[in-house]
Design an enzyme around this catalytic site. Sequence first.
Site, mmCIF file in Angstrom:
data_model
loop_
_atom_site.group_PDB
_atom_site.id
_atom_site.type_symbol
_atom_site.label_atom_id
_atom_site.label_comp_id
_atom_site.label_asym_id
_atom_site.label_seq_id
_atom_site.Cartn_x
_atom_site.Cartn_y
_atom_site.Cartn_z
ATOM 1 N N ARG A 112 1.041 7.068 0.205
ATOM 2 C CA ARG A 112 0.299 6.100 1.020
ATOM 3 C C ARG A 112 -1.105 6.030 0.428
ATOM 4 O O ARG A 112 -1.813 7.021 0.362
ATOM 5 C CB ARG A 112 0.245 6.551 2.485
ATOM 6 N N GLU B 265 1.744 -6.270 6.968
ATOM 7 C CA GLU B 265 3.100 -5.738 7.045
ATOM 8 C C GLU B 265 4.135 -6.684 6.429
ATOM 9 O O GLU B 265 4.028 -7.899 6.519
ATOM 10 C CB GLU B 265 3.485 -5.496 8.504
ATOM 11 N N ARG C 284 3.501 12.040 3.773
ATOM 12 C CA ARG C 284 3.246 11.153 2.649
ATOM 13 C C ARG C 284 2.011 11.637 1.897
ATOM 14 O O ARG C 284 1.030 12.060 2.522
ATOM 15 C CB ARG C 284 3.019 9.714 3.130
ATOM 16 N N ASP D 255 0.797 -1.227 0.000
ATOM 17 C CA ASP D 255 0.000 0.000 0.000
ATOM 18 C C ASP D 255 0.833 1.282 0.000
ATOM 19 O O ASP D 255 0.294 2.369 0.204
ATOM 20 C CB ASP D 255 -0.963 0.014 1.193
ATOM 21 N N ASP E 181 -5.296 -0.964 3.632
ATOM 22 C CA ASP E 181 -4.218 -1.371 4.535
ATOM 23 C C ASP E 181 -3.858 -2.811 4.208
ATOM 24 O O ASP E 181 -4.713 -3.704 4.276
ATOM 25 C CB ASP E 181 -4.689 -1.259 5.984
ATOM 26 N N THR E 182 -2.611 -3.038 3.818
ATOM 27 C CA THR E 182 -2.151 -4.393 3.523
ATOM 28 C C THR E 182 -1.313 -4.908 4.690
ATOM 29 O O THR E 182 -0.756 -4.118 5.458
ATOM 30 C CB THR E 182 -1.307 -4.424 2.232
#
Length: 275
Positions: free
Chosen positions: A83, A91, A133, A69, A88-89
Amino acid sequence: MASIILTACTAESGGSNQAEQENDQKAEESTENNKDKNAGVTKKEKPSSQSNEAVHAESAQVARVVDGDTIKVTVNGKEETVRMLLVDTPETKHPSKPVQPFGPEASSFAKNKLSGKQVELEYDGPKYDKYERLLAYVWVDGKMFNQLLLEEGLARLAYVYDPPYTHFKEYMKAQNRAKTAEMGIWSKDGYVRDEGFYYQNKSVSNGSSSSSEKNTADSACSGLLYDPNGPDRDCSDFDTQQQAQDFFEAAGGPANDPHRLDGNDNDGKVCETLP
């Protein structure tokens, strides 16, 4: 955002100037009411989520894929970190978290679709986050990559901080399709949570779990990300202030703060810079 339509009234003889002045005043008030709260400029009508004819703010060249992501791009001659909005992927490169299931798959998917590509960045709310970001929908080959991640079960819908979002409904539908099909992250029961992802790598020896595994399981049952009696943690280990606060209190705060999360003010509220 609804548009305000001004209907001109039929004026009697000699009253046309007054009617025009009233309409001009209404038009000015309409413009002021539609000022963008973030940028201070008049908002444009948001594009339909049913169409790919979205207004793309900037073209960019993908320089590097960081993970599923997050990407590095060159835009207007400057390298920026992007971002991706609303996704949300798992980690893969977190400084204190292990590589999470489907994190590598999300990264590989991003590299396959985005590496070296010319993309379009669409903004929807604040342009930058607190880490400087860019926050954007990333369009590649006419498709929204953020939505592709959800469709493939490689990301969860998250970080809904500044609604309403132009593509939120479409993203929710994409996530629901992946969830129903038990694709990717949805194939592991209990893996996707409101605060992120949870996964316990169970290794059983002689029919019993290790004490560290038990502590991790106990933390999960209590809703905490980490064992309060486990390794030292700092604010960077948490995604939200509430996660850090719950952990702090479970560890004994504010009377006791073994992880030193309360800083120097000792006001009982920790990691206040987190969302």
